[in-house]
Design a protein around this motif. Structure first.
Motif, mmCIF file in Angstrom:
data_model
loop_
_atom_site.group_PDB
_atom_site.id
_atom_site.type_symbol
_atom_site.label_atom_id
_atom_site.label_comp_id
_atom_site.label_asym_id
_atom_site.label_seq_id
_atom_site.Cartn_x
_atom_site.Cartn_y
_atom_site.Cartn_z
ATOM 1 N N ALA A 64 0.850 -1.208 0.140
ATOM 2 C CA ALA A 64 0.105 -0.145 -0.036
ATOM 3 C C ALA A 64 0.971 1.275 -0.199
ATOM 4 C CB ALA A 64 -1.029 0.009 1.202
ATOM 5 N N HIS A 65 0.538 2.310 -0.590
ATOM 6 C CA HIS A 65 0.997 3.376 -0.654
ATOM 7 C C HIS A 65 0.275 4.460 0.468
ATOM 8 C CE1 HIS A 65 3.215 7.065 -2.281
ATOM 9 N NE2 HIS A 65 2.126 7.899 -1.994
ATOM 10 N N ILE A 66 1.265 4.947 1.430
ATOM 11 C CA ILE A 66 0.821 5.651 2.476
ATOM 12 C C ILE A 66 0.607 7.347 2.081
ATOM 13 C CG2 ILE A 66 1.115 6.479 4.955
ATOM 14 C CD1 ILE A 66 0.997 3.273 4.529
ATOM 15 N N GLY A 67 -0.739 7.672 2.213
ATOM 16 C CA GLY A 67 -0.930 8.937 1.965
ATOM 17 C C GLY A 67 -0.619 10.139 2.896
ATOM 18 N N PHE A 68 -0.519 11.397 2.586
ATOM 19 C CA PHE A 68 -0.252 12.488 3.640
ATOM 20 C C PHE A 68 -1.466 12.333 4.810
ATOM 21 C CE2 PHE A 68 1.007 14.980 -0.445
ATOM 22 C CZ PHE A 68 2.194 14.394 -0.258
ATOM 23 N N PHE A 69 -2.409 11.971 4.746
ATOM 24 C CA PHE A 69 -3.423 11.871 5.751
ATOM 25 C C PHE A 69 -3.328 10.760 6.731
ATOM 26 C CE2 PHE A 69 -6.341 14.158 2.639
ATOM 27 C CZ PHE A 69 -6.589 15.369 3.437
ATOM 28 N N GLU A 70 -2.848 9.528 6.228
ATOM 29 C CA GLU A 70 -2.390 8.471 6.897
ATOM 30 C C GLU A 70 -1.219 8.732 7.607
ATOM 31 O OE1 GLU A 70 -2.222 3.768 6.650
ATOM 32 O OE2 GLU A 70 -2.694 4.790 4.610
ATOM 33 N N ALA A 71 -0.277 9.366 6.832
ATOM 34 C CA ALA A 71 1.088 9.374 7.652
ATOM 35 C C ALA A 71 1.003 10.484 8.638
ATOM 36 C CB ALA A 71 2.107 9.759 6.550
ATOM 37 N N ALA A 72 0.240 11.274 8.821
ATOM 38 C CA ALA A 72 -0.104 12.307 9.639
ATOM 39 C C ALA A 72 -1.159 12.089 10.945
ATOM 40 C CB ALA A 72 -0.281 13.755 9.170
ATOM 41 N N ALA A 73 -1.545 10.686 10.780
ATOM 42 C CA ALA A 73 -2.452 10.408 11.762
ATOM 43 C C ALA A 73 -2.118 10.599 13.293
ATOM 44 C CB ALA A 73 -3.016 8.771 11.581
ATOM 45 N N LEU A 74 -2.872 11.231 14.011
ATOM 46 C CA LEU A 74 -2.571 11.540 15.620
ATOM 47 C C LEU A 74 -1.557 12.639 15.496
ATOM 48 C CD1 LEU A 74 -2.790 7.939 17.000
ATOM 49 C CD2 LEU A 74 -4.685 9.587 16.965
ATOM 50 N N GLY A 75 -1.231 13.393 14.513
ATOM 51 C CA GLY A 75 -0.174 14.327 14.513
ATOM 52 C C GLY A 75 -0.841 15.539 13.976
ATOM 53 N N THR A 76 0.037 16.165 13.210
ATOM 54 C CA THR A 76 -0.266 17.430 12.193
ATOM 55 C C THR A 76 0.039 17.302 10.898
ATOM 56 O OG1 THR A 76 -0.070 18.763 14.411
ATOM 57 C CG2 THR A 76 -0.160 19.842 12.329
ATOM 58 N N LEU A 77 -0.655 17.840 9.910
ATOM 59 C CA LEU A 77 -0.642 17.823 8.614
ATOM 60 C C LEU A 77 -0.540 19.477 7.994
ATOM 61 C CD1 LEU A 77 0.017 16.554 5.804
ATOM 62 C CD2 LEU A 77 -2.623 16.628 5.561
ATOM 63 N N PHE A 78 0.634 19.608 7.770
ATOM 64 C CA PHE A 78 1.139 21.184 7.459
ATOM 65 C C PHE A 78 1.193 21.400 5.831
ATOM 66 C CE2 PHE A 78 4.501 24.535 6.677
ATOM 67 C CZ PHE A 78 3.478 25.547 6.684
ATOM 68 N N LEU A 79 -0.017 22.053 5.230
ATOM 69 C CA LEU A 79 -0.017 22.235 3.906
ATOM 70 C C LEU A 79 0.642 23.626 3.699
ATOM 71 C CD1 LEU A 79 -3.569 20.429 3.055
ATOM 72 C CD2 LEU A 79 -1.293 19.516 3.126
ATOM 73 N N ALA A 80 1.859 23.557 3.213
ATOM 74 C CA ALA A 80 2.477 24.793 2.642
ATOM 75 C C ALA A 80 2.078 25.185 1.162
ATOM 76 C CB ALA A 80 3.912 24.551 2.889
ATOM 77 N N GLY A 81 1.929 26.391 0.986
ATOM 78 C CA GLY A 81 1.249 26.742 -0.473
ATOM 79 C C GLY A 81 0.110 26.255 -1.033
ATOM 80 N N ILE A 82 -1.097 26.000 -0.036
ATOM 81 C CA ILE A 82 -2.200 25.773 -0.202
ATOM 82 C C ILE A 82 -2.775 26.411 -1.446
ATOM 83 C CG2 ILE A 82 -3.684 26.862 1.250
ATOM 84 C CD1 ILE A 82 -4.936 24.158 1.785
ATOM 85 N N ASP A 83 -2.441 27.629 -1.627
ATOM 86 C CA ASP A 83 -2.993 28.546 -2.702
ATOM 87 C C ASP A 83 -2.629 27.887 -4.135
ATOM 88 O OD1 ASP A 83 -0.731 29.261 -1.522
ATOM 89 O OD2 ASP A 83 -0.718 30.999 -3.108
ATOM 90 N N ARG B 277 -11.817 5.792 5.735
ATOM 91 C CA ARG B 277 -10.894 5.805 6.783
ATOM 92 C C ARG B 277 -10.951 7.212 7.449
ATOM 93 N NH1 ARG B 277 -6.201 2.146 6.305
ATOM 94 N NH2 ARG B 277 -6.487 0.915 4.644
ATOM 95 N N PRO B 278 -11.036 7.068 8.503
ATOM 96 C CA PRO B 278 -11.299 8.320 9.590
ATOM 97 C C PRO B 278 -10.034 9.364 9.442
ATOM 98 C CG PRO B 278 -10.699 6.503 11.115
ATOM 99 C CD PRO B 278 -10.652 6.011 9.779
ATOM 100 N N LEU B 279 -10.279 10.674 9.249
ATOM 101 C CA LEU B 279 -9.175 11.657 9.207
ATOM 102 C C LEU B 279 -8.907 12.118 10.819
ATOM 103 C CD1 LEU B 279 -7.552 13.694 7.771
ATOM 104 C CD2 LEU B 279 -9.420 15.304 7.938
#
Length: 536
Positions: free
Chosen positions: A292-311, A339-341
């Motif tokens: 399986a390929h781990i996505g950003f949401f799964e890699a950041a589970a129980l932590g913080t996902l920082f999206l730089a340059g979201i614009d 899967r839960p965010l």
């Protein structure tokens, strides 16, 4: 329960944990006496979901709970779909109800002559309506740790041997689950390392943890605001000019939050190709060719996902992100199970977001969902009183790194730094001092800022030196036209326009189509004139 041996053999052939869950639930759920088969897994609780849980006040441990992962069965009185995972019993607090008691104690339960008035029954009407007479529950135990619960609700009495047979299935499930969790955790750690390395490559010039160094009123207000909102599990939107340190502010929020023990996953949105958005953010199911390929949401589970340059996200990508934030769930590519965010979201942008929303370049609903707590980082020119402290800090770090201990920052050098407008903010200050230290002789004592190419008194670039987007497009189009004319409209080959422009021929054709330039002549010359190869 006579089919248990066959079930174990089939379980051994499954390639993924999801396949094993589905096989167990569908096989046991179709047995003649079984009304419902369900499996819950124990996991760390999501604070965003705990506050709305029906068992919140009865929960003994708000750190862990049971989540329903598979369900199968059939109703006697309706055509209800019992494979759904979003019902009332999708979660159980440890110690609540019979399922919660099994997880809390680690002991199996067999309840005969089930009646709706039993104290552990959480839905008496369902027990009576579906004629439930027997309950079998086994903990999924691995090395003394409860990983989940396997439960059967039956319409006929079951023998004691049935509980033992269910134990065999539960033990196999527990081993499979433990192995899968170990591999998944390893892949998550590897993925986080990949993301960290990727972010560092894209942000190698970012200021280090020094952006919050200073005692100016603007910086004190920013630090106070961070302290107020760090522990609130709500999205944060950071804005500020390039080089002010948005990623460091995000790291500061994470380190002061309740998720500080979890991962901080940093993502450059502009670096994500549009056709890979879903795979990179949501992940992908395992295939015959790989795990399986781990996505950003799964890699950041129980932590913080920082999206730089979201614009930088395109409108379709913005819509996908909005749906995920609204529903608090995501689905991997190749899977159907949501899967839960479970990650806190921090977004950052360097442009005027309200202007982007007004110009229909960024979705208004997504902006307001992200902009729950806005943070604006002041530019360096608005807190010049912090400049001596920042400069001294950078200088000390570079002196130690490059073994030039005698260097110092003179009063004249500080005056020079103060007269500059710092369009690049803290990042530019750091780079200026780095260049100055590198240029200094080993026996030097004072930093020569002229060697650092500092334009004393310079300001932001002149407006007349900045091209608009339409001017940039016209410049690029004219450049392509000039190259085609010089190469006699030839695109391909060593004498073609693509080689002259030092780009791939297919890229050149794509740009020509974008600018409305004909590509037919170039295509003909690709194969139409053999004598071209003989020319010197």
């Amino acid at each position: 329960m006579q089919d248990v041996q066959h079930l174990l053999l089939e379980m051994a052939r499954c390639r993924t944990l999801e396949e094993i869950f589905d096989l167990v639930a569908s096989t046991l759920g179709c047995l003649p006496d079984v009304a419902l088969c369900r499996i819950w897994l124990q996991e760390q609780a999501d604070p965003a979901l705990c506050s709305n849980c029906r068992q919140f006040y009865d929960c003994r441990d708000h750190r862990h709970c049971l989540r329903l992962v598979v369900s199968a069965g059939r109703s006697l009185v309706s055509d209800a779909d019992w494979t759904q995972l979003d019902g009332t019993h999708r979660r159980f607090a440890l110690g609540c109800g019979k399922v919660g008691l099994i997880a809390a104690s680690g002991e199996a339960f067999h309840v005969s002559d089930v009646s709706p008035d039993m104290p552990w029954v959480t839905d008496p009407d369902w027990i009576a309506r579906e004629q439930i007479r027997d309950f079998l529950g086994q903990p999924l135990l691995y090395r003394g740790e409860v990983l989940g619960v396997l439960a059967l609700f039956c319409r006929a009495p079951q023998s004691p041997q049935a509980l033992n047979q269910l134990r065999l299935v539960a033990d196999y499930l527990a081993v499979s689950l433990a192995n899968a969790q170990s591999f998944a955790e390893l892949r998550r750690l590897q993925r986080r390392l990949e993301l960290e390395n990727s972010y560092l490559r894209n942000d190698s010039g970012a200021p280090s943890g020094d952006v919050l160094l200073g005692e100016s009123p603007a910086l004190r207000a920013l630090r106070e605001r961070i302290g107020q909102i760090a522990c609130a599990d709500v999205p944060v939107f950071i804005t500020g000019e390039s080089g002010t340190g948005k990623s460091i502010v995000a790291a500061t929020i994470h380190n002061q939050s309740l998720a500080a023990g979890g991962p901080l996953v940093k993502v450059h949105c502009a670096a994500i190709a549009p056709d890979r958005f879903s795979r990179e953010f949501f992940g992908a199911a395992p295939t015959a060719d790989g795990p399986a390929h781990i996505g950003f949401f799964e890699a950041a589970a129980l932590g913080t996902l920082f999206l730089a340059g979201i614009d930088a996200l395109s409108p379709p990508r913005q819509a996908s992100l909005l749906r995920t934030l609204q529903d608090r769930v995501y689905v991997r590519e190749g899977e159907s199970r949501p899967r839960p965010l479970r990650a806190r979201l921090i977004a950052a942008a360097g442009r005027d977001m309200q202007a982007l929303v007004r110009d229909k370049l960024f979705r208004e609903d997504l902006y307001y969902r992200l902009n729950v707590v806005p943070l604006v980082i002041p530019p360096l020119r608005e807190r010049l009183e912090d400049l001596p402290l920042l400069a001294a800090h950078f200088l000390e770090a570079f002196k130690s790194r490059f073994h030039k201990p005698r260097l110092r920052l003179s009063a004249a050098a500080l005056r020079t730094l103060r007269r500059y407008d710092w369009p690049g903010n803290v990042r530019e200050l750091k780079n200026v001092l780095l260049r100055a230290v590198l240029a200094a002789r080993d026996d030097a004592t004072d930093i020569d800022l002229s060697a650092a190419s500092l334009r004393t008194g310079a300001s932001l670039p002149r407006p007349d030196a900045i091209l608009t987007e339409s001017q940039m497009r016209a410049l690029q189009r004219n450049n392509i036209v000039a190259a085609l004319q010089y190469c006699n409209n030839r695109i391909y080959g060593p004498r073609g326009a693509a080689a002259l422009l030092q780009i791939n021929p297919t890229t050149l054709c794509s740009r020509m189509k974008k600018f409305g330039l004909p590509t037919d002549a170039g295509e003909k010359r690709r194969t139409g004139n053999p004598s071209d190869k003989q020319r010197p």
